[in-house]
Design an enzyme around this catalytic site. Structure first.
Site, mmCIF file in Angstrom:
data_model
loop_
_atom_site.group_PDB
_atom_site.id
_atom_site.type_symbol
_atom_site.label_atom_id
_atom_site.label_comp_id
_atom_site.label_asym_id
_atom_site.label_seq_id
_atom_site.Cartn_x
_atom_site.Cartn_y
_atom_site.Cartn_z
ATOM 1 N N CYS A 18 0.714 -1.265 -0.031
ATOM 2 C CA CYS A 18 -0.051 0.123 0.158
ATOM 3 C C CYS A 18 0.888 1.202 0.062
ATOM 4 O O CYS A 18 0.647 2.335 -1.087
ATOM 5 C CB CYS A 18 -1.022 -0.066 1.295
ATOM 6 S SG CYS A 18 -2.095 1.425 1.346
ATOM 7 N N GLU B 25 -4.719 -5.867 -2.612
ATOM 8 C CA GLU B 25 -4.903 -4.382 -3.354
ATOM 9 C C GLU B 25 -5.555 -4.567 -4.575
ATOM 10 O O GLU B 25 -6.421 -3.579 -4.756
ATOM 11 C CB GLU B 25 -3.616 -3.743 -3.454
ATOM 12 C CG GLU B 25 -2.640 -3.346 -2.076
ATOM 13 C CD GLU B 25 -3.286 -2.099 -1.643
ATOM 14 O OE1 GLU B 25 -4.321 -1.440 -2.292
ATOM 15 O OE2 GLU B 25 -2.511 -1.440 -0.762
#
Length: 228
Positions: free
Chosen positions: A144, A218
């Site tokens: 991230c 993600e």
């Protein structure tokens, strides 16, 4: 494979993790959602859904960084994590204002339940931090923290990049900007340092599996936005 990323050292843990998970990393960092940001074609409802869930995501990531502060093993590291928590809290305030520009009120954000993908990703990160050491947690956070920096640079370099009248120009500019790029570089360097101090290379197989899973989570988060 050749790696031209500006993050981490050529032989450090971050680049090795990325290279070992090249397929998952590409699927995440150049997902159709990202391509839609680059050329401005992303449907607005998808972006709005992403914005709301991203705020709820940040709430849980503050908890993860607080956990990282608890697991910090030096005063310097503790100060770094305290600074990161303050930065995230500031980002959340800015995020509310940004959502308002898109016609999304704070009350609407807070009333929205967490999507299954938001829960799956954030609770997995917290679990890795609780069960493991600071290196396990930083590996779970890196896709991230560093990934968004790489995504912004990939967008900027893309031949499909649209600048004029791209509704997502401000989002791209935020992550491509100097402030966020410095944060991403710092996270990769920290991962390289922890790889040296915490036996990252003998533990590489397990760490790589976690890094790949975070990249897949993600990508799931992008897919969730597209369903908006």
């Amino acid at each position: 494979m050749n790696d031209t990323t500006p993050y981490g050292s050529a032989t450090g843990l971050y680049r090795r993790l990325k290279q070992a998970n090249a397929g998952d990393w590409q699927a995440y960092t150049w997902h159709p959602f990202v391509q839609g940001l680059a050329d401005g074609s992303l449907p607005l409802p998808a972006f709005k859904r992403y914005l709301v869930q991203d705020y709820l995501f940040l709430v849980q990531f503050v908890r993860a960084f607080a956990l990282a502060a608890y697991k910090a093993e030096s005063l310097t590291a503790f100060r770094e994590k305290a600074g990161a928590i303050q930065a995230l809290l500031h980002e959340m305030t800015l995020h509310v204002g940004y959502c308002a520009e898109w016609g999304i009120a704070e009350d609407a954000i807070l009333a929205e339940p967490e999507a299954a993908e938001t829960v799956a990703y954030t609770r997995w990160v917290l679990d890795r931090g609780i069960a493991g050491d600071i290196l396990d947690l930083e590996v779970a956070l890196a896709p991230c923290t560093v990934g968004y920096g790489e995504i912004a640079l990939a967008i900027e370099a893309s031949p499909t990049r649209r600048r004029d009248a791209n509704p997502y120009e401000s989002w791209i500019a935020m992550y491509a900007g100097d402030e966020y790029q410095a944060l991403a570089r710092g996270a990769a360097e920290r991962l390289d340092t922890l790889g040296e101090s915490h036996g990252g290379f003998p533990r590489f197989a397990a760490l790589s599996a976690d890094f790949g899973k975070a990249a897949r989570l993600e990508a799931d988060f992008w897919r969730m936005g597209l369903r908006g």
